[in-house]
Scaffold this active site. Structure first.
Site, PDB file in Angstrom:
ATOM      1  NE  ARG A  92     -19.820  79.724 -14.669  1.00 27.65           N
ATOM      2  CZ  ARG A  92     -19.009  80.645 -14.911  1.00 27.65           C
ATOM      3  NH1 ARG A  92     -18.316  81.187 -15.558  1.00 27.65           N
ATOM      4  NH2 ARG A  92     -19.774  81.892 -14.430  1.00 27.65           N
ATOM      5  CE  LYS A 122     -20.543  56.824  -8.949  1.00 23.64           C
ATOM      6  NZ  LYS A 122     -21.267  55.758  -7.959  1.00 23.64           N
ATOM      7  CD  GLU A 154     -15.412  49.280  -2.871  1.00 23.77           C
ATOM      8  OE1 GLU A 154     -15.945  48.559  -3.629  1.00 23.77           O
ATOM      9  OE2 GLU A 154     -15.966  49.726  -2.026  1.00 23.77           O
ATOM     10  CE  LYS A 214     -15.060  52.731 -10.011  1.00 24.33           C
ATOM     11  NZ  LYS A 214     -15.257  53.268  -8.898  1.00 24.33           N
ATOM     12  CD  GLU A 248     -24.078  54.902 -10.040  1.00 27.75           C
ATOM     13  OE1 GLU A 248     -23.978  55.998  -9.666  1.00 27.75           O
ATOM     14  OE2 GLU A 248     -23.901  54.001  -9.216  1.00 27.75           O
ATOM     15  NE  ARG A 272     -19.400  54.537 -12.180  1.00 28.54           N
ATOM     16  CZ  ARG A 272     -18.709  55.723 -12.351  1.00 28.54           C
ATOM     17  NH1 ARG A 272     -18.807  56.258 -13.539  1.00 28.54           N
ATOM     18  NH2 ARG A 272     -17.923  56.087 -11.475  1.00 28.54           N
ATOM     19  CG  ASN A 279     -23.559  51.303  -6.409  1.00 34.04           C
ATOM     20  OD1 ASN A 279     -22.551  51.740  -6.180  1.00 34.04           O
ATOM     21  ND2 ASN A 279     -24.329  51.925  -7.322  1.00 34.04           N
ATOM     22  CG  HIS A 283     -21.144  49.760  -2.595  1.00 32.66           C
ATOM     23  ND1 HIS A 283     -20.706  48.761  -2.817  1.00 32.66           N
ATOM     24  CD2 HIS A 283     -20.312  50.915  -2.461  1.00 32.66           C
ATOM     25  CE1 HIS A 283     -19.198  49.183  -2.800  1.00 32.66           C
ATOM     26  NE2 HIS A 283     -19.159  50.150  -2.483  1.00 32.66           N
ATOM     27  CG  HIS A 314     -23.891  53.498   0.855  1.00 34.15           C
ATOM     28  ND1 HIS A 314     -24.294  53.579  -0.382  1.00 34.15           N
ATOM     29  CD2 HIS A 314     -22.525  53.703   0.955  1.00 34.15           C
ATOM     30  CE1 HIS A 314     -23.138  54.044  -1.126  1.00 34.15           C
ATOM     31  NE2 HIS A 314     -22.028  54.044  -0.336  1.00 34.15           N
ATOM     32  CG  HIS A 318     -16.678  52.606   1.807  1.00 35.79           C
ATOM     33  ND1 HIS A 318     -18.213  52.838   1.733  1.00 35.79           N
ATOM     34  CD2 HIS A 318     -16.340  52.265   0.453  1.00 35.79           C
ATOM     35  CE1 HIS A 318     -18.536  52.459   0.383  1.00 35.79           C
ATOM     36  NE2 HIS A 318     -17.441  52.406  -0.325  1.00 35.79           N
TER      37      HIS A 318
END
Lengths: 366, 366
Positions: free
Chosen positions: B120, B142, B184, B226, B236, B240, B244, B247, B251, B264
């Site tokens: 956990r 993330k 990026e 960032k 997010e 935030r 993206n 993106h 994606h 990517h």
């Protein structure tokens, strides 16, 4: 219906306890209006309660996605979690969806963990339908699955939006599972509340008979006691460990006999008697109190002796428990009824003696 | 070495950037003394940097457990996570252990998620060795893995104790991956900092040549930008999302051609040109600025056109993206260089036109 609030700041949430409240739309409406609810349940619970939950959610204007799992502890594995996530993705659940756990501890652990990791976290609601889940596993935010090398080794702390504990659902619970739930009720009393323990000594037969009023009180008081500890130590860095009273021995029993043959509550019951014996041997507890513990556990219809397992095997299993810090075994001991202490200075000879005092042959001799 | 701090209250942490800092024991000592460090890396990175990290950790008095994964995006699946957890359990890592991610974004995502769910949650340290990981994926917490139905659909927000970004490690990075990381960097400048964009217009060739001073500045400034956004919106829920930029299209490109054939960063590069085109078509951005974006992306050696993929296929892929709220496509648009906006009112005809303007044939005609 009675309610209490778990004080966790921005993660605070209410617990509602009562008979017949599972279908009350008003309890869900604040969380579900205009959202998708992914109900995670299992094949045993679905025929009993899913339709009522559907009706309540429809009254909230929620879109409902059903996800029905197999029953049983063996469901707590990667594949089941993957199936939950897959069903949610296929139903296009977005980050605004709410996961609802309808069932016992296994469903709650799986649904809660799925909510914790689905798109990096969505909210969830607990609708526990077993006594064990109502008094213990649905409160406190522990979620997770098992690993081949240990139980609950993979998981997250993820607090629910709300817990709806309908004691009416306990009417369909097998008697053995009701008793297993009572073990955790006894545990909460033992480590935190002497007068609740006395109440249990008076009312244990009413609980076993499924009396709704007695069950409501037992569930509510258990949740209050546990919630107080969780609020003080959400992530189990200290105090919260006292809730593991009986669990160090109990987990060893479950692992030693193979998960599933003893119910968790049964293993905890025998483990609590061992932990009380250990406390007496460590000079912390009066021997007459050990007898009181043993007596209430027996009256609850729960085992006061462990399985046939060598003391050395217990010790081996206990050192891999995740609460064992740096290879040492940390025990939760009792100082008196209602007062527990964490000890990592216990002589292992005392642990061996406590285990022996609770062996099947010792129990037969008593 | 230069350092900055990500302001996240009790989860605040430092980012250290410099050439040759990977082996500096002093950077790890506060987190590792007397603990077990489980180093998660992959078969490509291990021969290059694992020995140096070992030496640094030994100097901190840490016990070290090595976990070496296969290389590549396909490692981001349940089985790999299970293998990490299994190796940690077998090595008796307790809750006081620290997971260390040594490698690129895949290693960071996997190791970070393993840390988030191991018993956990245990702490972790990022030692990113690719430019993409240094400027983007190692910052912000993330973590996660892919599901058959979508990328990064299972994961957690889990902030590291520290990020140690050694730009010296970029010397061993293939040129194509260095360029993908620059995408990026350009993105951060585009959505947040016009003067950094101008610096990039001046220094893009130094970055491509692997100049340590230029790389240190680019990594540090990217992380600062960032980190500022992450501090304001850790999970997010709003701001935030501007990170993206590029993106949503990117994606769709990755999913449309099959993950792995485009890097990517390459997909994001073409996606940023599309998003700039979209911004101009939505009346938000001056067309001359679109040309500046396209020019810098091209000078970085990155694609300014997408793959052969029908506009309708893009739209289909974009509506299942997890940033799509309730079936709508939310785009990040530019108002000017350094200023982004979230828009969910964009006419899909404009999106189709932007995609067409960045098709392979349109690019050939320019």
């Amino acid at each position: 219906m009675q309610s209490l609030r778990v004080a966790l700041g921005e993660r605070a949430y209410p617990i509602h306890v009562g008979a017949g409240i599972l279908g009350e739309a008003a309890l869900y409406a604040p969380h579900l209006e205009g959202r998708t609810a992914a109900i995670v349940t299992n094949a045993v619970v679905a025929p009993l309660y899913l339709a009522r939950l559907h009706a309540a959610f429809a009254a909230c204007g929620a879109r409902v996605v059903d996800i029905t799992l197999e029953d049983g502890e063996q469901a707590k594995r990667w594949e089941t979690l993957d199936a939950i996530v897959g069903a949610m993705l296929a139903a296009r659940c977005d980050r605004r969806c709410v996961v609802v756990a309808l069932g016992g501890g296994v469903v709650g652990d799986l649904a809660g963990f799925a909510a914790a990791v689905y798109q990096r976290g969505v909210p969830f609601i607990q609708v526990p339908t077993t006594l064990l889940a109502q008094v213990d596993s649905s409160v406190g935010g522990k979620t997770g699955i098992n690993h081949a090398l240990g139980k609950n080794m993979i998981g997250a702390f993820h607090q629910p939006l709300a817990v709806i504990a309908d004691v009416g659902s306990l009417a369909t619970l097998p008697a053995r599972e009701l008793r297993a739930g009572i073990a955790e009720v006894i545990k909460h009393a033992l480590v935190l509340d002497a007068s609740f323990f006395e109440w249990l000594e008076t009312n244990i037969e009413r609980l076993r008979a499924g009396d709704a009023e007695a069950l409501t009180h037992a569930v509510l008081r258990s949740c209050e006691l546990k919630a107080g500890v969780v609020a003080a130590d959400e992530r189990e860095s200290g105090l919260r460990a006292i809730l593991n009273f009986g669990h160090t021995f109990g987990h060893a029993i479950e692992a030693g006999v193979g998960y599933g043959s003893w119910l968790h509550g049964e293993a905890v019951a025998a483990g609590m008697v061992m932990a009380a014996e250990l406390s007496a041997r460590a000079g912390a507890l009066d021997p007459s109190t050990v007898a009181r513990v043993r007596s209430l556990v027996a009256r609850a219809g729960l085992p006061v002796a462990g399985p046939r397992l060598a003391p050395e095997r217990y010790l081996e299993l206990m050192t891999v428990d995740k609460k064992a810090a740096a290879g040492r075994i940390r025990f939760v001991t009792l100082a008196s009824i209602g007062r527990a202490a964490l000890r990592d200075d216990i002589d292992l000879a005392a642990a061996r003696a406590a285990i022996a005092a609770c062996s099947p042959s010792a129990a037969a001799a008593q």
